[in-house]
Design an enzyme around this catalytic site. Structure first.
Site, PDB file in Angstrom:
ATOM      1  N   ARG A  91       0.857  -1.188   0.000  1.00 52.46           N
ATOM      2  CA  ARG A  91       0.000   0.000   0.000  1.00 52.46           C
ATOM      3  C   ARG A  91       0.896   1.241   0.000  1.00 52.46           C
ATOM      4  NH1 ARG A  91      -3.398   0.240   5.269  1.00 52.46           N
ATOM      5  NH2 ARG A  91      -4.270  -1.642   4.289  1.00 52.46           N
ATOM      6  N   HIS A 136       1.793  -2.172   5.704  1.00 54.05           N
ATOM      7  CA  HIS A 136       1.544  -2.474   4.290  1.00 54.05           C
ATOM      8  C   HIS A 136       2.509  -1.731   3.378  1.00 54.05           C
ATOM      9  CE1 HIS A 136      -2.245  -4.806   4.274  1.00 54.05           C
ATOM     10  NE2 HIS A 136      -2.527  -4.147   5.388  1.00 54.05           N
ATOM     11  N   ASP A 143      -3.592  -8.298   3.630  1.00 57.27           N
ATOM     12  CA  ASP A 143      -4.941  -8.488   4.161  1.00 57.27           C
ATOM     13  C   ASP A 143      -5.553  -9.593   3.328  1.00 57.27           C
ATOM     14  OD1 ASP A 143      -4.547  -6.425   5.934  1.00 57.27           O
ATOM     15  OD2 ASP A 143      -5.605  -4.940   4.723  1.00 57.27           O
ATOM     16  N   GLU A 201      -7.186  -7.581  13.928  1.00 57.99           N
ATOM     17  CA  GLU A 201      -7.784  -7.903  12.634  1.00 57.99           C
ATOM     18  C   GLU A 201      -7.486  -9.349  12.244  1.00 57.99           C
ATOM     19  OE1 GLU A 201      -7.128  -3.320  10.942  1.00 57.99           O
ATOM     20  OE2 GLU A 201      -5.877  -4.972  10.206  1.00 57.99           O
ATOM     21  N   HIS A 204      -5.187  -9.713   8.845  1.00 55.69           N
ATOM     22  CA  HIS A 204      -3.937  -8.965   8.683  1.00 55.69           C
ATOM     23  C   HIS A 204      -2.720  -9.777   9.126  1.00 55.69           C
ATOM     24  CE1 HIS A 204      -1.729  -4.933   9.032  1.00 55.69           C
ATOM     25  NE2 HIS A 204      -0.908  -5.763   9.654  1.00 55.69           N
TER      26      HIS A 204
END
Length: 222
Positions: A91, A136, A143, A201, A204
């Site tokens: 990301r 990320h 994810d 999460e 993740h």
């Protein structure tokens, strides 16, 4: 002639939408094309409700060690009729900045009902759901979920991807036994193959031996 023109157009499109990645990064489809993807930040099906800055192509980019580890997991899962599915991987920092700017605008609650119904938007920073830096961006975090290859459907994990709330914590108790089993199956496969989980999460995971633990990249996903 038509076939030749089609191949020429296809090749030109690949040139347009691909890029020379930094050393150590790869397109996941070049390592294992069978791993499924649904890049939520490329479109509007995400907690902001709009495409996110830095995403312009439906491709998964990761560090090479991460890609090889995912390929190993995928090989095992396919024997059980399952597949990995990526929601997000590398990301760019510009996307993280987009999240931060969105979180500061407390009037923008377009997707609140779906993604953070019980949490005030003003608390997203304090609760750790939004941060100015993301693993990320280092290229070795994914994810991820599991897909049943027979039905083509995601396994039921008890909460949607990117849902902000305790329901997304990996060991949340108030979900069905099947949902718990699905979460633990994903978790076991990832842990056994060199990834570490995140407490808040279920989706993740970060490669333990990530090659760029202190570098935050900002090249686009294209």
């Amino acid at each position: 002639m038509k076939k030749l023109i089609y191949l020429l157009v296809l090749s030109l499109s690949l040139v347009t939408f691909s890029q020379n990645l930094p050393k150590g990064f790869v397109y996941l489809h070049n390592v294992d094309a069978s791993i499924q993807k649904e890049l939520r930040y490329l479109g509007s099906n995400n907690f902001i409700g709009k495409p996110i800055n830095g995403y312009s192509n439906n491709c998964v980019i990761v560090s090479k060690p991460t890609a090889l580890a995912l390929k190993k997991i995928q090989t095992k899962l396919k024997k059980e009729g399952l597949s990995l599915k990526i929601f997000d991987a590398y990301r760019p920092q510009q996307a993280v900045d987009h999240f931060v700017n969105w979180a500061k605008d407390t009037n923008d609650t377009l997707m609140k009902k779906q993604y953070y119904p019980k949490i005030a938007k003003s608390q997203l920073f304090n609760l750790g759901y939004i941060a100015s830096k993301s693993g990320h961006t280092r290229g070795s975090t994914v994810d991820i979920t599991l897909v049943d290859l027979k039905t083509g459907k995601d396994l039921d994990m008890g909460s949607p991807y990117d849902f902000f709330g305790v329901r997304s914590h990996p060991f949340y108790r108030k979900i069905s036994e099947t949902q718990k089993e699905n979460r633990m199956l994903l978790r076991r496969m990832m842990l056994k193959n060199g990834f570490k989980p995140y407490d808040n999460e279920w989706w993740h995971f970060t490669l333990k031996e990530e090659p760029y633990p202190k570098t935050y990249f900002n090249f686009p996903v294209k």
